[in-house]
Design an enzyme around this catalytic site. Structure first.
Site, mmCIF file in Angstrom:
data_model
loop_
_atom_site.group_PDB
_atom_site.id
_atom_site.type_symbol
_atom_site.label_atom_id
_atom_site.label_comp_id
_atom_site.label_asym_id
_atom_site.label_seq_id
_atom_site.Cartn_x
_atom_site.Cartn_y
_atom_site.Cartn_z
ATOM 1 N N ASP A 396 -42.411 -63.151 56.758
ATOM 2 C CA ASP A 396 -42.051 -61.735 56.760
ATOM 3 C C ASP A 396 -43.333 -60.924 56.571
ATOM 4 O O ASP A 396 -44.377 -61.478 56.207
ATOM 5 C CB ASP A 396 -41.060 -61.483 55.617
ATOM 6 C CG ASP A 396 -40.691 -60.017 55.478
ATOM 7 O OD1 ASP A 396 -40.454 -59.374 56.511
ATOM 8 O OD2 ASP A 396 -40.665 -59.532 54.343
ATOM 9 N N PHE A 531 -28.401 -45.556 54.393
ATOM 10 C CA PHE A 531 -29.095 -46.325 55.422
ATOM 11 C C PHE A 531 -28.471 -47.711 55.550
ATOM 12 O O PHE A 531 -28.134 -48.349 54.559
ATOM 13 C CB PHE A 531 -30.572 -46.473 55.053
ATOM 14 C CG PHE A 531 -31.359 -47.302 56.021
ATOM 15 C CD1 PHE A 531 -31.993 -46.709 57.103
ATOM 16 C CD2 PHE A 531 -31.473 -48.682 55.860
ATOM 17 C CE1 PHE A 531 -32.723 -47.484 57.997
ATOM 18 C CE2 PHE A 531 -32.192 -49.449 56.743
ATOM 19 C CZ PHE A 531 -32.814 -48.846 57.817
ATOM 20 N N LYS A 536 -29.903 -47.810 61.139
ATOM 21 C CA LYS A 536 -31.333 -47.565 60.959
ATOM 22 C C LYS A 536 -31.626 -46.096 60.665
ATOM 23 O O LYS A 536 -32.662 -45.554 61.073
ATOM 24 C CB LYS A 536 -32.120 -48.021 62.190
ATOM 25 C CG LYS A 536 -32.043 -49.518 62.440
ATOM 26 C CD LYS A 536 -32.923 -49.939 63.595
ATOM 27 C CE LYS A 536 -32.842 -51.448 63.808
ATOM 28 N NZ LYS A 536 -33.672 -51.909 64.936
ATOM 29 N N THR A 588 -43.557 -45.725 59.888
ATOM 30 C CA THR A 588 -43.153 -44.385 60.317
ATOM 31 C C THR A 588 -41.686 -44.118 60.002
ATOM 32 O O THR A 588 -40.855 -45.029 60.025
ATOM 33 C CB THR A 588 -43.382 -44.215 61.827
ATOM 34 O OG1 THR A 588 -42.631 -45.216 62.537
ATOM 35 C CG2 THR A 588 -44.858 -44.339 62.155
#
Length: 1042
Positions: A396, A531, A536, A588
């Site tokens: 990950d 969320f 998403k 972002t």
């Protein structure tokens, strides 16, 4: 919706059940009678919703709430233990061998010779099983006897956890464990909220906010909750811990119940007190339904050892049949043949499993106590040697390669961008923000100032959105205010707004309070949409207390918000901003907002309440309603958050790569972000180039690219593939992807889901024969960790879920190199030597026995009997053989400097068929020399003397064989060798029935024994030395180069 499997030719007609759910039934005349009868008999009735009165009344009984993790009880312990042991073929073989000695015609020696080894193995295993089960029983008892307060209509009574039932109203105090799944009815806090800790359920360390049902929170006294007339309807038990459907039926209407209203068992109340009504108990709780047995992975080394044991079984059978054929057949041949098998049964070493189990425990203790790996925690003691054979490492990114410590670095707005590390840039942002707050009621001027006013308004709206659109809650911990949230990204954003004067000071179920340059601002929370990995994005609807305006804030991933933004130009600007920030390695997040008219919100509110009260397809209905308001969003900007790399992660990756391990990074981040992380961590070096497969939806084009990689791929290429492309190829042609990806130097999978991570691991295992290791730190990594041959978890900021589910747990990624390259390599090398030697130890004595039978006219009697056979497997060879696990061919500094040494054992050549045949040849040679030279040098001695001669030569030979295998001597190895020799000499004096002292004290006895030992050992030792001189192993070359 319930769907039945049926032949494609059967026509379907749509019907609905009593609740309106669609049901599909086959036209009955097309179904054969037997099939209809089978369907009727095997049909299971669907689980039903359960109804519970707030007064505690229920319509039926439910499972007990007693926790039971034990495998046995006092009555089942012995039978179940024996069943589990003897269902293994080799254990059953030894049981048959032992039991055969109770039948006189098959007795070939003392009963203890066969019973004692099996009994010792069973006793050790039984002790371990009973100890583990007693520990589990004590743990269960402590949990079951814990007292809780039950509220009844007349009083409060104490009740043990095991006696709690569905419908009981239980009061929970601060720091108490939740004993069963409950609906939160009332809290001490006037806002009706509590925080719970879920680290024991999902591994996440952040506190979760839970809300009481409004209808029961409004009562004055806690006991009055039982007086509320209402009925709970909740869904049947299921394992999803992040989903729940239910409703509370009241005389004046219905209230939908969500996940926020639940308290799952094994979570802990962080502070205050609350009251809940039990809805699921025992095995129906979410925690139990999600629990699983400890990892029971079988390593390739164990598989290979089982295969070699089968080869030896065939060899034993062949020798027995061969000798039977030579002796001739008669009416007693079946007895003679079985006796031959009994006499040669030492070929199959019963002590192999015990020795390997102890060796693995020793390896795990070494790992847990070694500061080189940060005192890692081995959670699966059955596969430490598998660490020495890793070919692929799947890792990950966030929290594994990075620290999961988020810092806001950049803000990209529609007409400006701010570098927050730059003092001038940050000062400019602060000036614009202060100007906006100071002139918040002033009408926008014309000309040049209009542009400035537009900018400062966007900045103010952006900072306000960052301060409001989140799930962050300020809490007091040890007298200090901290922020709690499910994501460190959100905390980073809120902490940033605090540094520029917009501080989150309070959050309740109904409102959010900010401290701004203009003073206190309050916002009423009208609705919030958390969320999820599917959407998403997250959103929140707020009403400003100052002007009553309703605003909908929405933030999320680029692809999730792109179609939600109103103007085309804003969409293009958003994509440009995201790409620029991602190229700098920043995470972002797109921020948008929209003013919502009062009438529109009222329509939305009615629809969402209707969806929440539904017990059928609730999530789908809610998603549809929410999407109706996620339109025409105004683009505010993009945040760029930096996740700092972990300490020395680049050095660790370089060592692993030089060791021949191919590293794949699986992340949910964007392609550009993943590229930057790959370069900074060393996953891509300066001599490699990226090969990108992104946003491809044409399977033919994807397959063409992968076929080219399959043919031309090499270590100079790093493949990048995104979730969209990966999803298509993994569904249609996973083998091609794996075969192509394994030809390149590295693979980076971007925008992948937890399910896709698991699929990648499973397909590498399916289409290659290589060993796969997965490492991660979050709950979304658990799937791939458990699917891999070796799973490693990092105890990080996302909690302990990955760590608890893994085979090994470490604190930082940098410890992975010494764990794999040092401990993994040593564990495999030692296991291979130990196993080979144990096979040899049993085979050599079987060879001597076979020659004895052939020389003495096929007589089916043992050459060694009683205490000699027992001593051979224990005190005469046990310590020297086991001392092989103390050996090491090189030290850690050498491995750290030359990681290529890992490749010498990576392919498993120390325990393959070739090495196995060499050990068989060695056993045949040494066994033949011992028995044949004994007969030649002592031709006139009797049987007793022959036993003493061959057995003494055998023990000396085995001690020298151990010495031959040692690379690095230490005091414990020397002690084991010398102590064994001393013990044997003492036994010679004590066991007078086996040793003739008159023979032993003769001078010729010593030199003849030494001669036999020398002929059996010296030639092989010389051959090994010569061979290593001609073709030295890599470890020897490294030592010589140093």
């Amino acid at each position: 919706m319930r769907e039945k499997l049926r032949p494609p030719s059967i026509e379907l007609s749509d019907m609905r059940d009593s609740q309106g759910a669609e049901l599909h039934y086959a036209n009955i005349e097309h179904v054969p009678l037997l099939q209809r009868l089978g369907n009727f008999c095997c049909r299971k009735s669907p689980p039903e919703n359960r109804r519970i009165q707030l007064s505690g009344q229920t319509t039926r009984s439910f499972p007990s709430n007693a926790v039971k993790n034990t495998k046995y009880n006092i009555f089942t312990f012995l039978p179940l233990f024996l069943f589990y042991q003897f269902k293994q073929p080799l254990s059953l073989f030894f049981l048959v061998i032992s039991l055969s000695q109770f039948y006189p015609p098959l007795q070939v020696g003392f009963l203890i010779t066969y019973i004692a080894p099996l009994g010792l193995v069973l006793a050790i295993t039984l002790g371990k099983e009973s100890y583990d089960d007693i520990i589990r029983w004590k743990r269960d008892r402590d949990v079951n006897k814990q007292k809780y307060t039950r509220i009844t209509s007349s009083s409060e009574v104490l009740i043990a956890s095991e006696n709690i039932k569905v419908g009981h109203v239980i009061k929970i105090h601060a720091h108490e464990r939740i004993p069963a799944d409950m609906i939160l009815l009332h809290t001490q806090d006037k806002n009706g909220t509590v925080f719970i800790k879920t680290d024991q359920l999902d591994g996440e360390t952040d506190w979760k906010l839970r809300k009481a049902v409004n209808a029961t929170q409004s009562v004055r006294n806690e006991a009055d909750v039982l007086a509320v007339k209402g009925t709970l309807t909740v869904e049947p038990p299921r394992k999803e811990i992040y989903e729940f459907q239910g409703k509370l039926e009241l005389p004046d209407g219905e209230i939908g119940l969500m996940l926020d209203n639940t308290l799952w068992a094994t979570t802990t109340l962080a502070a205050g007190s609350c009251i809940g009504i039990v809805i699921y108990t025992g095995k129906e709780t979410r925690s139990v339904m999600n629990s699983r047995e400890p990892s029971n992975k079988l390593g390739r080394t164990d598989e290979e050892l089982n295969k070699l044991a089968v080869y030896l079984l065939f060899l034993m059978t062949f020798l027995a049949v061969f000798m039977l054929c030579l002796s001739g057949f008669n009416s007693y041949s079946h007895i003679i043949g079985f006796r031959y098998i009994l006499l040669l049964s030492t070929i199959i070493p019963i002590s192999l499993k015990v020795n390997l189990d102890f060796a693995k425990i020793y390896y795990c203790l070494g790992i847990s106590r070694d500061p080189l790996v940060g005192n890692a925690k081995p959670r699966n003691s059955t596969i430490p040697e598998e660490l020495g054979r890793i070919h692929f490492l799947l890792t990950d990114k966030t929290g594994t390669l990075t620290c999961n410590e988020m810092t806001l670095k950049k803000l990209a707005l529609e007409h400006a961008a701010f570098e927050l590390d730059d003092k001038e840039s940050k000062a400019s942002l602060l000036n614009e923000l202060n100007f906006s707050f100071e002139n918040i009621k002033r009408k926008a001027p014309e000309s040049k100032k209009a542009r400035r006013r537009e900018l400062h308004l966007v900045i103010r709206d952006m900072i306000t959105a960052l301060s409001l659109c989140h799930n962050v809650t300020p809490v007091e911990e040890e007298g200090k205010q901290i922020y709690q949230a499910s994501s460190p990204d959100e905390v980073a954003l809120v902490e940033f707004t605090k540094t520029i004067g917009v501080e989150l000071v309070q959050r309740t179920q109904e409102k959010i309070v900010l401290n701004t340059p203009r003073g206190i601002e309050e916002y009423q929370i009208l609705d919030i949409f958390p969320f999820t990995s599917d959407t998403k994005r997250m959103g929140i609807i707020l009403r400003s207390e100052a002007n009553g305006q309703i605003t909908f804030y929405l933030k999320g991933a680029e692809e999730a918000l792109l179609p939600k933004i109103s103007s085309q130009s804003s969409q293009e600007k958003m994509k440009e901003d995201c790409e620029i920030l991602a190229q700098e390695g920043l995470r972002t997040l797109v921020i948008t907002q929209r003013a919502v008219p009062e009438k529109e919100y009222e329509v939305f509110r009615r629809e969402i309440e209707k969806a929440r009260a539904s017990m059928i397809s609730r999530e789908k209905m809610m998603r549809k309603v929410v999407e109706s308001i996620e339109i025409g969003m105004e683009y505010l900007g993009v945040t760029g958050v930096e996740d700092k790399l972990q300490n020395r992660v680049d050095r660790c990756i370089a060592k692993l790569t030089n060791a021949g391990i191919r590293i794949w990074m699986l992340t949910g981040d964007k392609v550009e972000t993943a590229k930057c992380i790959a370069i900074s961590t060393g996953l891509k070096n300066k001599n490699q180039k990226f090969k990108e497969l992104a946003n491809m939806r044409d399977l033919i084009l994807i397959e063409n690219e992968l076929n080219d990689l399959k043919l031309t791929g090499n270590n100079s290429i790093v493949l990048i593939i995104d979730g969209v492309t990966l999803s298509l190829v993994m569904e249609m042609n996973p083998e091609l992807f794996i075969l192509a990806a394994t030809r390149v130097g590295g693979v980076i999978c971007c925008r992948v889901s937890p399910t896709q991570k698991t699929q990648i691991v499973e397909n590498i295992q399916k289409y290659t024969e290589n060993r796969v290791c997965s490492i991660g730190d979050g709950g979304n990594d658990v799937g791939m960790i458990q699917a891999a041959h070796v799973g490693i978890g990092i105890e990080g900021k996302e909690g302990k879920q990955a760590s608890l589910a893994a085979d090994f747990s470490i604190n930082e990624f940098k410890y992975l190199a010494p764990l794999i390259l040092w401990h993994g390599r040593l564990s495999y090398m030692r296991t291979a030597r130990l196993a080979n030697f144990i096979f040899h130890r049993g085979l050599i004595i079987a060879v001597i026995q076979a020659y004895f039978i052939l020389v003495f006219y096929y007589i089916a009697i043992p050459i060694y009997n009683g205490y000699l056979m027992l001593g051979y497997a224990t005190i005469f060879t046990c310590l020297p053989v086991f001392s092989l696990v103390l050996d090491k061919d090189v030290n850690y500094k050498t491995i750290r400097k030359f990681p290529i040494l890992y490749q010498t054992l990576q392919l498993g050549r120390d325990l393959n068929e070739t090495r196995f045949l060499l050990w068989i040849w060695k056993s045949l040679y040494q066994g033949s020399v011992i028995i044949l030279m004994a007969l030649s040098l002592f031709p006139e001695d009797n049987f007793v003397n022959l036993v003493a001669i061959t057995f003494s030569a055998l023990i000396l030979t085995e001690l020298l064989n151990v010495a031959t295998e040692i690379d690095t001597w230490n005091k414990w190895i020397v002690v084991s060798e010398l102590s064994t020799l001393v013990v044997y000499l003492i036994c010679i004096c004590l066991l007078k029935n086996y040793f003739n002292l008159e023979l032993i004290i003769r001078a010729d006895f010593f030199w003849k024994i030494l001669a036999i030992t020398a002929v059996s050992w010296v030639p092989l030792h010389i051959i090994k030395i010569v061979f290593e001189k001609i073709n030295p192993p890599t470890s020897k070359k490294v030592k010589q180069s140093k």
